[in-house]
Design an enzyme around this catalytic site. Structure first.
Site, PDB file in Angstrom:
ATOM      1  N   THR A 119       0.855  -1.188   0.000  1.00  0.00           N
ATOM      2  CA  THR A 119       0.000   0.000   0.000  1.00  0.00           C
ATOM      3  C   THR A 119       0.887   1.233   0.000  1.00  0.00           C
ATOM      4  OG1 THR A 119      -1.763   1.181   1.194  1.00  0.00           O
ATOM      5  CG2 THR A 119      -0.187  -0.035   2.536  1.00  0.00           C
TER       6      THR A 119
ATOM      7  N   HIS B  76       2.555 -11.492  14.304  1.00  0.00           N
ATOM      8  CA  HIS B  76       3.619 -12.026  15.165  1.00  0.00           C
ATOM      9  C   HIS B  76       3.381 -13.501  15.521  1.00  0.00           C
ATOM     10  CE1 HIS B  76       7.159 -11.771  17.387  1.00  0.00           C
ATOM     11  NE2 HIS B  76       6.856 -10.861  18.303  1.00  0.00           N
TER      12      HIS B  76
END
Length: 408
Positions: free
Chosen positions: A327, A379
């Protein structure tokens, strides 16, 4: 014999739509292939057409209703007479034909293609579609509004009747406090839901780095004229980061993977999503097998997606899947941001504004065009060490583009 008009399959993960506009009324006769209704989904707007001729006997869901895939929208009756033709439900009175005013013909005359929204806006503003200029080849809402604006400006104000004495006005400097409510579009509501889900379902973190864009900008400057002359398209910044991301994904395959239950699905293909801001909200069309494409093909794909995002002609196939997303908030002036994951992907790269900054190079302070990079990652699957090294790898590729050529 009757036939149900149902909500068609809407693509991967899309199960619901909203009835935006009925193009036919109950009791209207329709021909095979004629559009009946416009549906608004979280990704694109589409038309549902009649699969045969008949009479629109009943409409089951009115405009504004939310419907699911397979749900009945309307019932089409095939009422035939002896000749096998669909009879007219009601006779229309014959009106003397009024001579038509010649229309200004556009690139394709009266057959010029237009989006459903553009047609509605043109009708509301009394604009002839054939006279609307459409740089993208398909008339959009913006094209119609642009054509309508000059006509409205040149209209003389209508004579006004004498007005009655008005009540004393509020003191200067005091403004009227008003509010306006409007229902969220399906796309905006889905964007809101998915962004919250991404934050609730993933252990999302963001790591940052900066990249010196000197080498890329010098390369573009040296080659842009010959490149554009040969291929008909310029060399943009995004294509360098697509190639750099693919190289980094190959070095860190867990960032090109996804979590399914208690399993990790590693993908040996590279479908890169390019986030594009459109009028109805953010969309992410996907460059399939981007690792097999050169700079020219990537540039052509990015330009095509950007144009079709604006005119509303992206398809569901364009938006399906994707293994990693890029993006670019820099085109809007963003200096730094934390992009949100596009589930089930576990990584998204954020690009930002290129700005001249003072940096230390070989013990000297110099001015260089610098860009901040951001990598948001899940994560649960990606450790901080891999995330940092991934961004460092992209930095290496971009600051020395020859590496992309040698390793591609």
């Amino acid at each position: 014999m009757s036939t149900n008009i149902v909500v068609p399959e809407l693509g991967e993960s899309v199960v619901e739509a909203r009835v935006a506009k009925w193009l036919k009324k109950q009791g209207d006769t329709v021909t095979a292939g004629e559009p009946l209704v416009e549906l608004e989904t979280e990704k694109i707007d589409l038309e549902v057409s009649a699969d045969r001729a008949g009479v629109l006997a009943s409409i089951k869901h009115q405009e504004g209703a939310d419907v699911k895939v397979g749900e009945v929208l309307a019932v089409l009756e095939e009422s035939t007479n002896g000749a096998g033709k669909v009879p007219v439900v009601a006779k229309v009175p014959v009106v003397p034909e009024v001579p038509k005013v010649p229309e200004v013909q556009g690139a394709k005359g009266a057959d010029k293609k237009a989006t459903p929204t553009a047609k509605n806006v043109a009708k509301a503003h009394d604009v002839k579609l054939a006279a609307v200029e459409s740089p993208g080849g398909r008339v959009t809402k913006q094209d119609v509004l642009k054509a309508a604006a000059p006509a409205q400006e040149t209209k003389a104000p209508a004579p006004q009747a004498p007005q009655a004495p008005q009540a004393p006005q509020a003191p200067r400097g005091v403004s009227e406090r008003t509010e306006r409510r409007e229902r969220m579009t399906k796309r905006r509501a889905t964007i809101a839901r998915r962004l919250v889900e991404a934050q609730h379902t993933a252990a999302m973190l963001t790591t940052f780095n900066e990249v010196d864009m000197t080498a890329v900008m010098q390369l573009r400057e040296r080659r842009k004229e010959a490149f554009t002359k040969k291929y008909g398209v310029g060399v943009g910044i995004a294509s360098f980061f697509v190639k750099a991301s693919i190289g980094a994904l190959k070095a860190f395959p867990q960032i090109n993977a996804e979590i399914q239950g208690d399993e990790i699905v590693f993908k040996n293909y590279y479908d890169i999503g390019m986030a594009v801001g459109a009028e109805g909200g953010l969309v992410v069309p996907v460059i399939r097998d981007a690792d097999r494409k050169g700079f020219v093909d990537i540039e052509l794909a990015i330009r095509d997606f950007a144009k079709r995002a604006q005119d509303g002609s992206l398809t569901l196939e364009d938006l399906k899947g994707g293994t990693f997303t890029i993006t670019n908030g820099g085109v809007f002036g963003s200096l730094m941001s934390t992009p949100i994951l596009n589930p089930p992907q576990v990584g998204i790269l954020g690009l930002h504004k290129i700005a001249d900054r003072a940096v230390a190079v070989s013990g000297q302070v110099v001015i260089r065009p610098m860009m901040y990079l951001a990598l948001s990652y899940d994560h649960r699957l990606v450790d901080g060490r891999e995330a940092v090294q991934f961004l460092v790898k992209i930095k290496e590729y971009v600051e020395d583009p020859a590496w992309m050529l040698l390793e591609s």
